[in-house]
Design a protein around this motif. Structure first.
Motif, PDB file in Angstrom:
ATOM      1  N   TYR A  84     -67.655  38.516  26.641  1.00  0.00           N
ATOM      2  CA  TYR A  84     -67.529  37.152  27.150  1.00  0.00           C
ATOM      3  C   TYR A  84     -66.143  36.824  27.700  1.00  0.00           C
ATOM      4  N   VAL A  85     -65.388  37.869  28.054  1.00  0.00           N
ATOM      5  CA  VAL A  85     -64.081  37.680  28.680  1.00  0.00           C
ATOM      6  C   VAL A  85     -64.074  38.436  30.002  1.00  0.00           C
ATOM      7  N   CYS A  86     -63.743  37.735  31.081  1.00  0.00           N
ATOM      8  CA  CYS A  86     -63.693  38.354  32.398  1.00  0.00           C
ATOM      9  C   CYS A  86     -62.559  39.387  32.423  1.00  0.00           C
ATOM     10  N   PRO A  87     -62.873  40.650  32.776  1.00  0.00           N
ATOM     11  CA  PRO A  87     -61.833  41.680  32.764  1.00  0.00           C
ATOM     12  C   PRO A  87     -60.777  41.496  33.858  1.00  0.00           C
ATOM     13  N   TYR A  92     -62.336  33.177  29.423  1.00  0.00           N
ATOM     14  CA  TYR A  92     -63.332  33.232  28.358  1.00  0.00           C
ATOM     15  C   TYR A  92     -64.523  32.372  28.755  1.00  0.00           C
ATOM     16  N   ASN A  93     -65.728  32.888  28.578  1.00  0.00           N
ATOM     17  CA  ASN A  93     -66.932  32.129  28.892  1.00  0.00           C
ATOM     18  C   ASN A  93     -67.229  31.173  27.746  1.00  0.00           C
ATOM     19  N   ASP A  94     -66.869  29.931  27.970  1.00  0.00           N
ATOM     20  CA  ASP A  94     -66.894  28.933  26.904  1.00  0.00           C
ATOM     21  C   ASP A  94     -68.047  27.953  27.014  1.00  0.00           C
ATOM     22  N   GLU A  95     -69.202  28.405  27.350  1.00  0.00           N
ATOM     23  CA  GLU A  95     -70.349  27.517  27.535  1.00  0.00           C
ATOM     24  C   GLU A  95     -70.538  26.597  26.325  1.00  0.00           C
ATOM     25  N   VAL A  96     -69.824  25.500  26.353  1.00  0.00           N
ATOM     26  CA  VAL A  96     -69.903  24.544  25.245  1.00  0.00           C
ATOM     27  C   VAL A  96     -70.427  23.216  25.756  1.00  0.00           C
ATOM     28  N   VAL A 104     -60.204  19.885  20.193  1.00  0.00           N
ATOM     29  CA  VAL A 104     -59.739  21.241  20.453  1.00  0.00           C
ATOM     30  C   VAL A 104     -60.039  22.128  19.252  1.00  0.00           C
ATOM     31  N   SER A 105     -59.918  21.595  18.067  1.00  0.00           N
ATOM     32  CA  SER A 105     -60.183  22.368  16.856  1.00  0.00           C
ATOM     33  C   SER A 105     -61.610  22.926  16.847  1.00  0.00           C
ATOM     34  N   THR A 106     -62.597  22.096  17.139  1.00  0.00           N
ATOM     35  CA  THR A 106     -63.984  22.587  17.150  1.00  0.00           C
ATOM     36  C   THR A 106     -64.214  23.565  18.294  1.00  0.00           C
ATOM     37  N   TYR A 107     -63.562  23.328  19.436  1.00  0.00           N
ATOM     38  CA  TYR A 107     -63.648  24.253  20.566  1.00  0.00           C
ATOM     39  C   TYR A 107     -63.124  25.627  20.149  1.00  0.00           C
ATOM     40  N   LEU A 108     -61.960  25.655  19.500  1.00  0.00           N
ATOM     41  CA  LEU A 108     -61.351  26.920  19.105  1.00  0.00           C
ATOM     42  C   LEU A 108     -62.150  27.613  17.996  1.00  0.00           C
ATOM     43  N   GLU A 109     -62.702  26.842  17.059  1.00  0.00           N
ATOM     44  CA  GLU A 109     -63.555  27.434  16.025  1.00  0.00           C
ATOM     45  C   GLU A 109     -64.762  28.120  16.653  1.00  0.00           C
ATOM     46  N   SER A 110     -65.362  27.469  17.640  1.00  0.00           N
ATOM     47  CA  SER A 110     -66.501  28.056  18.335  1.00  0.00           C
ATOM     48  C   SER A 110     -66.089  29.341  19.054  1.00  0.00           C
ATOM     49  N   ALA A 111     -64.962  29.307  19.760  1.00  0.00           N
ATOM     50  CA  ALA A 111     -64.477  30.494  20.474  1.00  0.00           C
ATOM     51  C   ALA A 111     -64.209  31.638  19.495  1.00  0.00           C
ATOM     52  N   HIS A 112     -63.628  31.329  18.347  1.00  0.00           N
ATOM     53  CA  HIS A 112     -63.331  32.350  17.343  1.00  0.00           C
ATOM     54  C   HIS A 112     -64.608  33.031  16.864  1.00  0.00           C
ATOM     55  N   GLN A 113     -65.646  32.259  16.638  1.00  0.00           N
ATOM     56  CA  GLN A 113     -66.926  32.821  16.215  1.00  0.00           C
ATOM     57  C   GLN A 113     -67.532  33.707  17.298  1.00  0.00           C
ATOM     58  N   VAL A 114     -67.490  33.254  18.538  1.00  0.00           N
ATOM     59  CA  VAL A 114     -68.061  34.030  19.643  1.00  0.00           C
ATOM     60  C   VAL A 114     -67.278  35.324  19.846  1.00  0.00           C
ATOM     61  N   ARG A 123     -75.059  33.460  25.914  1.00  0.00           N
ATOM     62  CA  ARG A 123     -74.333  32.886  27.047  1.00  0.00           C
ATOM     63  C   ARG A 123     -74.235  33.942  28.125  1.00  0.00           C
ATOM     64  N   ALA A 124     -73.803  33.547  29.295  1.00  0.00           N
ATOM     65  CA  ALA A 124     -73.657  34.486  30.404  1.00  0.00           C
ATOM     66  C   ALA A 124     -72.583  35.513  30.056  1.00  0.00           C
ATOM     67  N   VAL A 125     -72.878  36.762  30.338  1.00  0.00           N
ATOM     68  CA  VAL A 125     -71.961  37.853  30.049  1.00  0.00           C
ATOM     69  C   VAL A 125     -70.976  37.995  31.207  1.00  0.00           C
ATOM     70  N   PHE A 126     -69.676  38.044  30.887  1.00  0.00           N
ATOM     71  CA  PHE A 126     -68.641  38.224  31.911  1.00  0.00           C
ATOM     72  C   PHE A 126     -68.281  39.686  32.106  1.00  0.00           C
ATOM     73  N   ASN A 127     -68.585  40.535  31.115  1.00  0.00           N
ATOM     74  CA  ASN A 127     -68.280  41.959  31.198  1.00  0.00           C
ATOM     75  C   ASN A 127     -69.517  42.733  30.746  1.00  0.00           C
ATOM     76  N   PRO A 128     -70.437  43.043  31.690  1.00  0.00           N
ATOM     77  CA  PRO A 128     -71.692  43.709  31.324  1.00  0.00           C
ATOM     78  C   PRO A 128     -71.496  45.058  30.633  1.00  0.00           C
ATOM     79  N   HIS A 129     -70.485  45.832  31.054  1.00  0.00           N
ATOM     80  CA  HIS A 129     -70.227  47.125  30.416  1.00  0.00           C
ATOM     81  C   HIS A 129     -69.884  46.935  28.935  1.00  0.00           C
ATOM     82  N   ALA A 130     -69.022  45.986  28.640  1.00  0.00           N
ATOM     83  CA  ALA A 130     -68.655  45.713  27.244  1.00  0.00           C
ATOM     84  C   ALA A 130     -69.878  45.276  26.445  1.00  0.00           C
ATOM     85  N   TYR A 131     -70.725  44.450  27.044  1.00  0.00           N
ATOM     86  CA  TYR A 131     -71.913  43.959  26.340  1.00  0.00           C
ATOM     87  C   TYR A 131     -72.867  45.113  26.017  1.00  0.00           C
TER      88      TYR A 131
END
Length: 159
Positions: A84-87, A92-96, A104-114, A123-131
């Motif tokens: 979910y990170v564009c190489p 970062y793909n943050d579809e929130v 910001v705290s809830t945004y960052l908690e969500s990003a940390h989990q993802v 969510r949409a994959v930004f790096n298909p090879h990594a996925y």
């Protein structure tokens, strides 16, 4: 165009609240000013028993001039191998579902989990090879992540 004083004040309150409460866990933040706009530096710690254990994901959180109506955007400042990170840009793909009441705290908690548990989030994959590699072989994926985080000195400029 620079941020309004109300926007800057809200961001300062949010930063103070996060530091006072020592939350969210596994995330370190600090504030910087770039061209009279507030940005936050962010460091996410890879969680134990994940493919990212022991790693630090370093990024910058950009806030639009219409914050809190507009959502922040997270860019990583080093090349990170993650679904979910564009190489290329580090975005970062943050579809929130952001609203002006979001923090910001809830945004960052969500990003940390993802970041730590990519397959638990659709969510949409930004790096298909990594996925594909993460799904097929997490041991090989972890070795590539380790190589990117330890050996890659590529810095992505995010102003």
């Amino acid at each position: 165009m620079s941020m309004s004083s109300d926007t800057k004040a809200r961001l300062e309150r949010e930063m103070e609240s996060m530091k006072k409460d020592n939350s969210p866990s596994g995330i370190t933040v600090d504030q910087i000013i770039v061209n009279d706009n507030v940005q936050w530096t962010v460091i996410f710690q890879g969680e134990k028993r994940t493919a990212f254990e022991g790693f630090r994901f370093e990024g910058r959180l950009h806030f639009p001039n219409d914050y809190p109506t507009g959502a922040p955007r997270l860019f990583f400042t080093r090349n990170i191998f993650h679904p979910y990170v564009c190489p290329v840009t580090g975005l970062y793909n943050d579809e929130v579902n952001w609203t002006s009441e979001s923090t910001v705290s809830t945004y960052l908690e969500s990003a940390h989990q993802v970041l730590n548990f990519p397959l638990n989030h659709k969510r949409a994959v930004f790096n298909p090879h990594a996925y594909r590699l993460f799904v097929a072989d997490q041991q090989v994926f972890s070795k590539i992540v380790e190589g990117h985080l330890e050996d890659d000195d590529t810095i992505i400029t995010v102003d």
